[in-house]
Design a protein around this motif. Sequence first.
Motif, mmCIF file in Angstrom:
data_model
loop_
_atom_site.group_PDB
_atom_site.id
_atom_site.type_symbol
_atom_site.label_atom_id
_atom_site.label_comp_id
_atom_site.label_asym_id
_atom_site.label_seq_id
_atom_site.Cartn_x
_atom_site.Cartn_y
_atom_site.Cartn_z
ATOM 1 N N PHE A 86 -10.286 56.150 58.093
ATOM 2 C CA PHE A 86 -9.581 57.709 57.998
ATOM 3 C C PHE A 86 -9.689 57.990 56.835
ATOM 4 O O PHE A 86 -8.680 57.164 55.720
ATOM 5 C CB PHE A 86 -8.479 57.277 58.588
ATOM 6 C CG PHE A 86 -8.437 56.966 60.295
ATOM 7 C CD1 PHE A 86 -8.937 58.029 60.957
ATOM 8 C CD2 PHE A 86 -8.835 55.872 60.536
ATOM 9 C CE1 PHE A 86 -8.445 57.957 62.464
ATOM 10 C CE2 PHE A 86 -8.686 55.391 61.991
ATOM 11 C CZ PHE A 86 -8.696 56.490 62.621
ATOM 12 N N GLY A 131 -9.034 61.220 53.407
ATOM 13 C CA GLY A 131 -8.124 62.479 53.248
ATOM 14 C C GLY A 131 -9.469 63.700 53.056
ATOM 15 O O GLY A 131 -9.825 63.118 52.501
ATOM 16 N N ILE A 149 -8.017 61.940 58.105
ATOM 17 C CA ILE A 149 -6.590 62.307 57.594
ATOM 18 C C ILE A 149 -6.409 64.003 57.145
ATOM 19 O O ILE A 149 -6.560 64.487 56.168
ATOM 20 C CB ILE A 149 -6.197 61.644 57.067
ATOM 21 C CG1 ILE A 149 -5.942 60.273 57.534
ATOM 22 C CG2 ILE A 149 -4.454 61.986 57.139
ATOM 23 C CD1 ILE A 149 -5.660 59.292 57.050
ATOM 24 N N ALA A 192 -6.238 58.976 50.858
ATOM 25 C CA ALA A 192 -5.371 57.849 52.158
ATOM 26 C C ALA A 192 -4.591 56.644 52.232
ATOM 27 O O ALA A 192 -4.534 55.960 52.205
ATOM 28 C CB ALA A 192 -6.342 58.465 53.452
ATOM 29 N N THR A 243 2.863 62.692 55.613
ATOM 30 C CA THR A 243 2.389 61.659 56.154
ATOM 31 C C THR A 243 2.188 61.231 57.027
ATOM 32 O O THR A 243 2.057 61.255 58.328
ATOM 33 C CB THR A 243 1.999 61.437 54.978
ATOM 34 O OG1 THR A 243 1.014 61.746 53.929
ATOM 35 C CG2 THR A 243 1.276 59.847 55.195
ATOM 36 N N LEU A 297 0.184 60.691 60.860
ATOM 37 C CA LEU A 297 -0.259 59.645 61.301
ATOM 38 C C LEU A 297 0.472 59.338 62.566
ATOM 39 O O LEU A 297 -0.123 58.958 63.317
ATOM 40 C CB LEU A 297 0.678 58.413 60.097
ATOM 41 C CG LEU A 297 0.245 58.247 58.825
ATOM 42 C CD1 LEU A 297 0.612 56.854 58.221
ATOM 43 C CD2 LEU A 297 -1.466 58.281 59.091
ATOM 44 N N MET A 338 -1.692 60.974 65.097
ATOM 45 C CA MET A 338 -3.256 60.716 65.349
ATOM 46 C C MET A 338 -3.003 58.970 65.872
ATOM 47 O O MET A 338 -4.378 58.960 66.764
ATOM 48 C CB MET A 338 -3.918 60.426 63.655
ATOM 49 C CG MET A 338 -3.764 60.973 62.848
ATOM 50 S SD MET A 338 -4.478 61.119 60.793
ATOM 51 C CE MET A 338 -5.608 59.986 61.037
#
Length: 445
Positions: free
Chosen positions: A8, A10, A62, A108, A145, A149, A152
């Motif tokens: 994943f 950034g 992300i 990330a 953040t 997360l 997600m």
Amino acid sequence: MIAYEANFDGLVGLTHNYSGLSAGNIASQKYSQQISNPKSAALQGLDKMKALANLGLVQGIIAPHMRPDTTVLRRLGFSGSDHRVLQQAAQQAPKLLTSCCSASSMWAANAATVSPSADTYDRRMHFTPANLVNNFHRAIEHQTTARILMAMFNDENHFCHHQPLPASEQLGDEGAANHSRFCGQYGDQGVEMFVFGRYGFDQHQQAPTRYPARQTYEACAAIARLHQLDPQQVVMAQQNPLLIDQGVFHNDVIAVGNQKTLFCHQYAFLHQADVYQQLQQKMGTDFSIIEVPNNVVSVDNAVSSYLFNSQLVTLPDGDSSLILPQECQQNPQIWQYVQQLLQAQVGINRVDLFDLSQSMRNGGGPACLRLRVVLTEQERQAVNPAVLLTDTLFKRLREWINLHYRDRLVEADLADPSLVLESQTALDELTYILKLGSVYDFQRV
């Protein structure tokens, strides 16, 4: 259980700039005050994601953070309209302004530490967002953040989200940049290695003297407990403090691991032989250590090229690829070693090179840009599907970047009030594309 590793990455934010905010990060200091190109930076990162997806790997995205962060600036005493807040900060505290405009969430690897379900007692994947207390521009990231997360990985049957560790110097946590996981197959119980730069409470232990050690032993131990890891499957290793003072600010600048392979520099760790012994005892005799001698690759060349800040990935056909920045090819010593490495056939079968020059000039290479997440098929089905890269999403994100990003940014531009509106407009659209909901402060008022 069958599982695979997803990356994943950034997505580079709209305010990508070179303000030189990171002490101990040589590239960040070297390129300070130069002109950045946010559009190029974002496209370079996106192209790397697409290339890895084309290799057959699962690739996710992300979202970047909202910058300029006027919410934090208001907490620091600046008031009025966004225009007025930025103007006051530029005049009275320019370093606060640049810090609140940093696009550092692109890296990330610092977003969180992730333990897969195969390693945890409750058989759920565990996430702990990094507190990043060492640098102010990063210490303001963890709330957003955590929201991203959770948007997600939003199924509590599969995913467990912890709060960041308390924001204390003794509990400094920089996330997965100081964490590696070794295993046979990805679905097997693994050995998690936590790397720290110093002890938070014992000042008599060895520590760097020139640059800060950002990760503490106490933080590593706390995350291992939170993630319900078997203590017999955990290795604690200390970074070599002499290397921190030479610009190795995270372990992923000097070492990278994948499955049964550790690729590292000769001087990566303090008491390196003991670290190797622990790993081999826990992983078995077929654990492979590729140690690069200092007389073959110097620390300075390792740091400038980011040879070890590579992604070491297993492709669907079983080959192991080293994902390198193009700076490795441009450095004669490094490139000669890479060719020798491939010829030696010691477990790394190929290399793939990428132009990540915009990120590299700010002190982050391929490994910095991604968070590794091991997923079972059930867990993959539970991930927000809108954040997984497809051909359609790739095309849409390219169009989104080309529409919203500037191609030139200098420090003076950070006080431009239109930058706030540009960022809010773009990120509002992005949360719709990625189906994240209201993760930004401006969406929650």
